[in-house]
Design a protein around this motif. Structure first.
Motif, PDB file in Angstrom:
ATOM      1  N   ALA A   1     -30.446 -77.957 -22.750  1.00  0.00           N
ATOM      2  CA  ALA A   1     -30.730 -76.790 -21.901  1.00  0.00           C
ATOM      3  C   ALA A   1     -32.223 -76.698 -21.594  1.00  0.00           C
ATOM      4  O   ALA A   1     -32.624 -76.415 -20.458  1.00  0.00           O
ATOM      5  CB  ALA A   1     -30.255 -75.517 -22.594  1.00  0.00           C
TER       6      ALA A   1
ATOM      7  N   CYS B   1     -37.075 -63.696 -24.891  1.00  0.00           N
ATOM      8  CA  CYS B   1     -37.061 -65.092 -25.363  1.00  0.00           C
ATOM      9  C   CYS B   1     -37.853 -65.235 -26.656  1.00  0.00           C
ATOM     10  O   CYS B   1     -37.437 -65.938 -27.581  1.00  0.00           O
ATOM     11  CB  CYS B   1     -37.637 -66.016 -24.291  1.00  0.00           C
ATOM     12  SG  CYS B   1     -36.538 -66.307 -22.886  1.00  0.00           S
TER      13      CYS B   1
ATOM     14  N   TYR C   1     -35.041 -72.260 -25.644  1.00  0.00           N
ATOM     15  CA  TYR C   1     -33.930 -73.199 -25.858  1.00  0.00           C
ATOM     16  C   TYR C   1     -34.336 -74.299 -26.835  1.00  0.00           C
ATOM     17  O   TYR C   1     -33.576 -74.695 -27.713  1.00  0.00           O
ATOM     18  CB  TYR C   1     -33.505 -73.832 -24.531  1.00  0.00           C
ATOM     19  CG  TYR C   1     -32.753 -72.909 -23.590  1.00  0.00           C
ATOM     20  CD1 TYR C   1     -31.754 -72.058 -24.066  1.00  0.00           C
ATOM     21  CD2 TYR C   1     -33.021 -72.905 -22.222  1.00  0.00           C
ATOM     22  CE1 TYR C   1     -31.060 -71.215 -23.205  1.00  0.00           C
ATOM     23  CE2 TYR C   1     -32.334 -72.069 -21.344  1.00  0.00           C
ATOM     24  CZ  TYR C   1     -31.363 -71.223 -21.843  1.00  0.00           C
ATOM     25  OH  TYR C   1     -30.661 -70.399 -20.989  1.00  0.00           O
TER      26      TYR C   1
ATOM     27  N   ASN D   1     -31.430 -76.291 -28.694  1.00  0.00           N
ATOM     28  CA  ASN D   1     -30.635 -76.639 -27.511  1.00  0.00           C
ATOM     29  C   ASN D   1     -31.494 -77.484 -26.572  1.00  0.00           C
ATOM     30  O   ASN D   1     -31.970 -77.014 -25.540  1.00  0.00           O
ATOM     31  CB  ASN D   1     -30.154 -75.366 -26.810  1.00  0.00           C
ATOM     32  CG  ASN D   1     -29.091 -75.649 -25.769  1.00  0.00           C
ATOM     33  OD1 ASN D   1     -28.886 -76.805 -25.357  1.00  0.00           O
ATOM     34  ND2 ASN D   1     -28.414 -74.604 -25.313  1.00  0.00           N
TER      35      ASN D   1
END
Length: 587
Positions: free
Chosen positions: A527, A485, A519, A524
């Motif tokens: 999300a 991530c 995210y 995003n």
């Protein structure tokens, strides 16, 4: 004489036979079952009441051992110990006590409580139980010693001062400093008056815990009680202050010692010198060294100064100090050599480091793990992995075992050289050796594959763990997902998450926060908020420590980050206490 009649008559008859010395009559007794634990216990107690001291009870106690298949019960042995103690036969009583302490569960609270109630002589109970505390403490059975001490407190039996000192010292050696204060409070409650030995144990506990405030409270307490600190007290305080970088307070202790006519010893000077060296204040350290009087510098003194010069990048000065040390007839040990080796390796002077290693060998100074790790790490940093592995083998020849630092240095070295398969092999060797991997170890490997754009190799790691029979738990997935991530390889992280759930492992706060933050950074928002909602549903909280992992110092990201953490707070994913701590950090 025939041993008949009721229990009371039987006891009287046996006592009469023993007192009159008619041992032959006892030896003729065939029904040895008459000698039950209760009977023998009563006989011993009755015999001890005669005016002959131990002349009857102890011979009878020893005679019983001649009966086949007979062994003294704990009750009878305990009674005999008390009788011996009462008549001041301390060595015999102590020896017998140590035998039963190792054989029976004497420290068990239920057993001990029964034994203490059997004999109500407070002086004898105090002596016997104090011996028991000392025996267990010296035998490194600290838990048993504490149980005995607590039973003494429960039954209001006052322990001897020496027993308290031995127990406190044992707790300090075991590093159980919180119990030191608990035991101290109990001993004071039952009326034990602490002396300087006890206070020195307390100062030692403060030093181990780095508790300056409590140490100063103790010092004030001594002043109020009119007790004079000794050299050990002051040395403990000096060590504590110097480790904390509190030079003014340390020098105040030095002045106080001089006012009270207590000469500083080499331990005192070593602490003061260490304090200056730790802060890189070598001029003050050398001034203190030149002021040493009524003491002789030792290995610790010179090694501290050598290490200090190495840390301030004054290698030549450290080598001069080494020469001075040898001129005084003090030859450097492995700790001294390690300081110089570390500096040589930091400066990239590996050839000189190897020369120093040869000198160690010639002087029969055995290398330790720090020596070997220093050189292995140096070779890894310059990418000479062949020499690093060679030195790891040499380490084994020295009879040493690789430790986590050894493995991490090699893993990092192989990752730097993009030899990721070799890095993985070392990683698995580390796990086989019983060590756990930290986040940074996984980071190096994930980063390496990411640079090669080979995230499939990262995805294959969990299955490699399983194929090698290694434990695959949430910590492995946590590290791989978190790093993926961070590198904005969210697709890889999602596949790892699916693999994790497929193996029946549930995600936790770090994993979910990693996804939400990734995210959010990628734009995003739906999300990210979905992940936060899932965290709220599963009651997964975010701690201050976790917040620090994700909080950014990048000005361009800060605004985006602030909005994200506001959403976290709105959903109650941080406790009030955590929020207050974070606010204080941001002030």
């Amino acid at each position: 004489m025939v041993l008949t009649g009721n229990h009371s008559q039987l006891i009287d008859n046996v006592c009469t036979i023993v007192v009159k010395g008619h041992w032959g009559n006892l030896l003729k007794v065939k029904n040895t079952s008459a000698f039950t634990s209760s009977t023998i216990h009563q006989v011993l107690l009755q015999l001890s009441l005669y005016d002959y001291g131990l002349s009857h009870s102890f011979p009878f106690f020893k005679w019983l051992n001649s009966i086949p298949d007979y062994s003294h019960s704990l009750q009878c042995s305990w009674a005999m110990i008390h009788i011996l103690t009462k008549h001041k036969h301390f060595k015999t009583a102590q020896h017998m006590l140590e035998k039963i302490a190792n054989r029976d569960f004497v420290s068990s609270p239920s057993v001990l409580s029964t034994l203490v109630r059997t004999h109500d002589n407070p002086e004898v109970n105090s002596q016997v139980l104090s011996w028991l505390v000392i025996h267990y403490a010296k035998s490194k059975m600290t838990h048993d010693a504490i149980q005995v001490f607590e039973q003494m407190s429960l039954h209001e039996v006052k322990p001897h001062l020496h027993a308290c000192t031995v127990l406190l010292n044992s707790l300090l050696k075991d590093g159980v400093t919180h119990m030191v204060w608990k035991i101290y409070r109990r001993m004071v409650q039952v009326g034990v008056v602490p002396n300087m030995y006890i206070y020195n144990c307390l100062f030692h506990a403060c030093s181990k815990a780095g508790d300056v405030e409590r140490a100063e409270q103790l010092l004030n307490e001594l002043d109020l009680k009119g007790l004079l600190p000794d050299i050990f007290t002051y040395n403990t305080l000096l060590s504590l202050y110097c480790k904390k970088g509190m030079h003014y307070e340390a020098l105040s202790i030095q002045n106080r010692m001089e006012r009270e006519g207590i000469n500083l010893d080499i331990v005192s000077y070593n602490s003061l010198i260490y304090g200056f060296c730790k802060e890189g204040r070598m001029r003050e350290a050398m001034r203190m060294f030149s002021e040493i009087k009524n003491a002789t510098p030792n290995h610790v003194t010179y090694t501290t100064l050598i290490d200090g010069y190495c840390k301030t990048n004054e290698l030549e000065e450290s080598l001069k100090m080494l020469g001075l040390m040898e001129a005084k007839g003090l030859y450097p040990g492995v700790v001294t050599y390690n300081s110089i080796l570390r500096k040589l390796c930091q400066d990239g002077r590996i050839r000189d480091a190897n020369k120093l290693l040869s000198e160690m060998s010639e002087r029969k100074v055995q290398a330790d793990n720090i020596t070997c790790n220093t050189l292995i790490n140096a070779y890894c940093k310059i990418g000479d992995m062949k020499s690093a592995l060679k030195f790891k083998n040499k380490m084994l020849e020295f009879g040493l075992k690789p430790d986590p630092f050894t493995y991490k240095a090699l893993i990092h070295g192989f990752c730097k050289m993009n030899e990721l398969e070799s890095a993985k092999e070392v990683m698995f060797s580390m796990l086989d050796a019983g060590f756990t991997l930290g986040y940074c170890t996984y980071t190096w490997i994930v980063d390496g594959y990411c640079k090669k754009d080979n995230m499939d190799a990262v995805l294959a790691l969990p299955d490699e763990f399983l194929s090698r029979g290694l434990c695959l738990d949430v910590s492995v997935y946590r590290a791989l997902i978190r790093r993926s991530c961070k590198l904005e390889r969210v697709e890889c992280a999602e596949k790892l998450f699916n693999h994790m759930e497929g193996n029946g492992i549930s995600g936790e706060s770090v994993i979910y926060t990693s996804f939400a933050y990734a995210y959010w950074k990628a734009g995003n928002a739906s999300a990210a908020l979905g992940v936060l909602e899932e965290m709220a549903r599963r009651k997964l909280m975010i701690t201050v420590k976790l917040y620090k992992c994700f909080n950014t110092s990048d000005a361009s990201e800060r605004k985006v980050s602030e909005i994200f953490w506001n959403h976290v707070v709105d959903r109650g994913l941080m406790s009030r206490n955590s929020m207050n701590k974070i606010k204080q950090m941001l002030i």
